[in-house]
Scaffold this motif. Structure first.
Motif, PDB file in Angstrom:
ATOM      1  N   MET A   1       0.680   3.849  -2.135  1.00  0.00           N
ATOM      2  CA  MET A   1      -0.380   4.539  -1.426  1.00  0.00           C
ATOM      3  C   MET A   1      -0.467   3.924  -0.040  1.00  0.00           C
ATOM      4  SD  MET A   1      -4.171   5.244  -3.018  1.00  0.00           S
ATOM      5  CE  MET A   1      -3.482   6.192  -4.363  1.00  0.00           C
ATOM      6  N   ARG A   2      -0.528   4.770   0.953  1.00  0.00           N
ATOM      7  CA  ARG A   2      -0.666   4.308   2.333  1.00  0.00           C
ATOM      8  C   ARG A   2      -1.935   4.888   2.925  1.00  0.00           C
ATOM      9  NH1 ARG A   2       5.537   5.183   4.383  1.00  0.00           N
ATOM     10  NH2 ARG A   2       6.398   3.554   3.065  1.00  0.00           N
ATOM     11  N   ALA A   3      -2.541   4.083   3.788  1.00  0.00           N
ATOM     12  CA  ALA A   3      -3.742   4.548   4.478  1.00  0.00           C
ATOM     13  C   ALA A   3      -3.691   4.122   5.934  1.00  0.00           C
ATOM     14  CB  ALA A   3      -4.989   3.987   3.810  1.00  0.00           C
ATOM     15  N   VAL A   4      -4.089   5.026   6.785  1.00  0.00           N
ATOM     16  CA  VAL A   4      -4.345   4.721   8.183  1.00  0.00           C
ATOM     17  C   VAL A   4      -5.854   4.794   8.325  1.00  0.00           C
ATOM     18  CG1 VAL A   4      -4.023   5.435  10.586  1.00  0.00           C
ATOM     19  CG2 VAL A   4      -2.128   5.647   8.952  1.00  0.00           C
ATOM     20  N   ILE A   5      -6.457   3.665   8.687  1.00  0.00           N
ATOM     21  CA  ILE A   5      -7.914   3.536   8.732  1.00  0.00           C
ATOM     22  C   ILE A   5      -8.317   3.376  10.190  1.00  0.00           C
ATOM     23  CG2 ILE A   5      -9.866   2.135   7.951  1.00  0.00           C
ATOM     24  CD1 ILE A   5      -7.638   1.165   5.744  1.00  0.00           C
ATOM     25  N   GLU A  36       4.607   6.875  -7.455  1.00  0.00           N
ATOM     26  CA  GLU A  36       4.363   5.676  -8.259  1.00  0.00           C
ATOM     27  C   GLU A  36       2.910   5.202  -8.221  1.00  0.00           C
ATOM     28  OE1 GLU A  36       6.884   5.832  -5.908  1.00  0.00           O
ATOM     29  OE2 GLU A  36       8.365   6.392  -7.418  1.00  0.00           O
ATOM     30  N   ASP A  37       2.069   5.841  -7.448  1.00  0.00           N
ATOM     31  CA  ASP A  37       0.686   5.380  -7.314  1.00  0.00           C
ATOM     32  C   ASP A  37      -0.107   5.587  -8.594  1.00  0.00           C
ATOM     33  OD1 ASP A  37       0.963   4.440  -4.716  1.00  0.00           O
ATOM     34  OD2 ASP A  37       0.488   6.379  -3.853  1.00  0.00           O
ATOM     35  N   THR A  38      -1.030   4.647  -8.823  1.00  0.00           N
ATOM     36  CA  THR A  38      -1.852   4.666 -10.028  1.00  0.00           C
ATOM     37  C   THR A  38      -3.310   4.387  -9.662  1.00  0.00           C
ATOM     38  OG1 THR A  38      -1.653   2.288 -10.430  1.00  0.00           O
ATOM     39  CG2 THR A  38       0.083   3.705 -11.379  1.00  0.00           C
ATOM     40  N   GLU A  39      -4.143   4.366 -10.679  1.00  0.00           N
ATOM     41  CA  GLU A  39      -5.553   4.035 -10.469  1.00  0.00           C
ATOM     42  C   GLU A  39      -5.715   2.606  -9.949  1.00  0.00           C
ATOM     43  OE1 GLU A  39      -9.635   4.128 -13.042  1.00  0.00           O
ATOM     44  OE2 GLU A  39      -8.166   5.730 -13.362  1.00  0.00           O
ATOM     45  N   GLU A  40      -4.790   1.724 -10.288  1.00  0.00           N
ATOM     46  CA  GLU A  40      -4.820   0.357  -9.769  1.00  0.00           C
ATOM     47  C   GLU A  40      -4.705   0.359  -8.238  1.00  0.00           C
ATOM     48  OE1 GLU A  40      -1.937  -3.526  -9.758  1.00  0.00           O
ATOM     49  OE2 GLU A  40      -2.146  -2.460 -11.671  1.00  0.00           O
ATOM     50  N   ASP A  41      -3.851   1.231  -7.696  1.00  0.00           N
ATOM     51  CA  ASP A  41      -3.717   1.347  -6.244  1.00  0.00           C
ATOM     52  C   ASP A  41      -5.030   1.823  -5.624  1.00  0.00           C
ATOM     53  OD1 ASP A  41      -0.800   0.756  -5.732  1.00  0.00           O
ATOM     54  OD2 ASP A  41      -0.598   2.391  -7.176  1.00  0.00           O
ATOM     55  N   ILE A  42      -5.674   2.782  -6.274  1.00  0.00           N
ATOM     56  CA  ILE A  42      -6.949   3.304  -5.783  1.00  0.00           C
ATOM     57  C   ILE A  42      -7.994   2.191  -5.752  1.00  0.00           C
ATOM     58  CG2 ILE A  42      -8.901   4.814  -6.354  1.00  0.00           C
ATOM     59  CD1 ILE A  42      -6.766   6.795  -7.435  1.00  0.00           C
ATOM     60  N   ASN A  43      -8.106   1.456  -6.846  1.00  0.00           N
ATOM     61  CA  ASN A  43      -9.118   0.403  -6.932  1.00  0.00           C
ATOM     62  C   ASN A  43      -8.916  -0.654  -5.861  1.00  0.00           C
ATOM     63  OD1 ASN A  43     -10.268   1.692  -9.140  1.00  0.00           O
ATOM     64  ND2 ASN A  43      -9.108   0.489 -10.621  1.00  0.00           N
ATOM     65  N   TRP A  44      -7.662  -1.103  -5.669  1.00  0.00           N
ATOM     66  CA  TRP A  44      -7.377  -2.125  -4.671  1.00  0.00           C
ATOM     67  C   TRP A  44      -7.692  -1.620  -3.267  1.00  0.00           C
ATOM     68  CZ3 TRP A  44      -4.033  -2.563  -0.501  1.00  0.00           C
ATOM     69  CH2 TRP A  44      -3.871  -3.852   0.027  1.00  0.00           C
ATOM     70  N   LEU A  45      -7.188  -0.419  -2.946  1.00  0.00           N
ATOM     71  CA  LEU A  45      -7.350   0.117  -1.599  1.00  0.00           C
ATOM     72  C   LEU A  45      -8.809   0.462  -1.305  1.00  0.00           C
ATOM     73  CD1 LEU A  45      -5.955   0.870   1.035  1.00  0.00           C
ATOM     74  CD2 LEU A  45      -5.411   3.100   0.026  1.00  0.00           C
ATOM     75  N   ILE A 142      -6.067   0.412  11.487  1.00  0.00           N
ATOM     76  CA  ILE A 142      -5.441  -0.493  10.521  1.00  0.00           C
ATOM     77  C   ILE A 142      -4.579   0.355   9.589  1.00  0.00           C
ATOM     78  CG2 ILE A 142      -5.874  -2.158   8.667  1.00  0.00           C
ATOM     79  CD1 ILE A 142      -7.423  -3.251  10.915  1.00  0.00           C
ATOM     80  N   VAL A 143      -3.372  -0.109   9.304  1.00  0.00           N
ATOM     81  CA  VAL A 143      -2.486   0.573   8.363  1.00  0.00           C
ATOM     82  C   VAL A 143      -2.350  -0.319   7.138  1.00  0.00           C
ATOM     83  CG1 VAL A 143      -0.166   1.499   7.998  1.00  0.00           C
ATOM     84  CG2 VAL A 143      -1.246   1.682  10.254  1.00  0.00           C
ATOM     85  N   MET A 144      -2.501   0.282   5.947  1.00  0.00           N
ATOM     86  CA  MET A 144      -2.378  -0.474   4.705  1.00  0.00           C
ATOM     87  C   MET A 144      -1.423   0.238   3.756  1.00  0.00           C
ATOM     88  SD  MET A 144      -6.262  -1.681   4.086  1.00  0.00           S
ATOM     89  CE  MET A 144      -5.928  -3.333   3.579  1.00  0.00           C
ATOM     90  N   ASN A 145      -0.741  -0.558   2.931  1.00  0.00           N
ATOM     91  CA  ASN A 145       0.204  -0.026   1.953  1.00  0.00           C
ATOM     92  C   ASN A 145       0.026  -0.810   0.660  1.00  0.00           C
ATOM     93  OD1 ASN A 145       2.427   0.715   0.433  1.00  0.00           O
ATOM     94  ND2 ASN A 145       3.866   0.612   2.124  1.00  0.00           N
ATOM     95  N   THR A 146      -0.349  -0.120  -0.413  1.00  0.00           N
ATOM     96  CA  THR A 146      -0.613  -0.809  -1.677  1.00  0.00           C
ATOM     97  C   THR A 146       0.649  -1.386  -2.302  1.00  0.00           C
ATOM     98  OG1 THR A 146      -0.438   1.217  -2.998  1.00  0.00           O
ATOM     99  CG2 THR A 146      -2.639   0.612  -2.187  1.00  0.00           C
ATOM    100  N   LYS A 147       1.809  -0.971  -1.844  1.00  0.00           N
ATOM    101  CA  LYS A 147       3.059  -1.525  -2.359  1.00  0.00           C
ATOM    102  C   LYS A 147       3.489  -2.771  -1.584  1.00  0.00           C
ATOM    103  CE  LYS A 147       3.456   1.817  -5.333  1.00  0.00           C
ATOM    104  NZ  LYS A 147       2.091   2.228  -5.572  1.00  0.00           N
ATOM    105  N   LYS A 149       1.028  -5.438  -0.758  1.00  0.00           N
ATOM    106  CA  LYS A 149      -0.277  -6.096  -0.739  1.00  0.00           C
ATOM    107  C   LYS A 149      -0.260  -7.497  -0.141  1.00  0.00           C
ATOM    108  CE  LYS A 149      -1.869  -3.584  -4.746  1.00  0.00           C
ATOM    109  NZ  LYS A 149      -1.975  -3.619  -6.195  1.00  0.00           N
ATOM    110  N   GLU A 150       0.846  -8.212  -0.288  1.00  0.00           N
ATOM    111  CA  GLU A 150       0.886  -9.578   0.216  1.00  0.00           C
ATOM    112  C   GLU A 150       0.775  -9.650   1.735  1.00  0.00           C
ATOM    113  OE1 GLU A 150       5.092  -8.110  -0.299  1.00  0.00           O
ATOM    114  OE2 GLU A 150       3.362  -8.205  -1.613  1.00  0.00           O
ATOM    115  N   ASN A 151       1.030  -8.531   2.414  1.00  0.00           N
ATOM    116  CA  ASN A 151       0.885  -8.504   3.873  1.00  0.00           C
ATOM    117  C   ASN A 151      -0.435  -7.891   4.327  1.00  0.00           C
ATOM    118  OD1 ASN A 151       3.382  -9.716   4.707  1.00  0.00           O
ATOM    119  ND2 ASN A 151       4.376  -7.917   3.868  1.00  0.00           N
ATOM    120  N   PHE A 152      -1.272  -7.532   3.395  1.00  0.00           N
ATOM    121  CA  PHE A 152      -2.555  -6.929   3.750  1.00  0.00           C
ATOM    122  C   PHE A 152      -3.668  -7.690   3.100  1.00  0.00           C
ATOM    123  CE2 PHE A 152       0.579  -3.544   4.168  1.00  0.00           C
ATOM    124  CZ  PHE A 152       0.373  -3.205   5.489  1.00  0.00           C
TER     125      PHE A 152
END
Length: 152
Positions: A1-5, A36-45, A142-147, A149-152
């Protein structure tokens, strides 16, 4: 999952000249969903978005979250965040999730953000031709990528 915030002073979404979402101070979140996104990605993001300290405090420092400033969110589905441009000049979107997978996750993200902020989240219409207007405040993007996570 990617987001531009993007921190905005205002933002809106129109479909067929009708507003589907409109906010004042807050965040415009462009959300891309892959297979490959799951509910875990939603919760983290969702937690990261709600707790990002990117709003100014009384000293002008970015120390406040959207919750702290009682801001709003405009959430827009954005499959093009998964554009692959390695070959040729026409992007491929093969990594973007198909609607039957992406729509429920997009709706779940809106629900999660709504619960975290304790208010309704404004949205676009999934798959529609949308016109987005915004005034980026700062600018802060801010750009985030749940795949990754170690860089965000």
């Amino acid at each position: 999952m990617r987001a531009v915030i993007q921190r905005v002073s205002k933002a809106s979404c129109k479909v067929d000249e009708k507003f589907t979402g409109k906010i004042q101070q807050g965040l415009l979140v462009l959300l891309g969903i892959e297979n490959e996104d799951t509910e875990e990605d939603i919760n983290w993001l969702a937690q990261k978005i709600a707790n990002l300290r990117i709003f100014s405090d009384e000293n002008g420092l970015m120390n406040k979250s959207i919750v702290d400033v009682d801001g709003n969110i405009l959430l827009i589905s954005q499959f093009t965040l998964f554009a692959q441009t390695k070959k040729g000049n026409r992007p491929s979107f093969i990594r973007a999730a198909r609607p039957e997978k992406a729509i429920p996750l997009y709706e779940e993200m809106a629900k999660s953000l709504s619960q975290l902020l304790n208010k309704n989240i404004q949205t676009g219409i999934f798959g529609a031709d949308m016109q987005i207007e915004l005034i980026n405040d700062g600018p802060v993007t801010i750009v985030m990528n749940t795949k990754d996570k170690e860089n965000f």
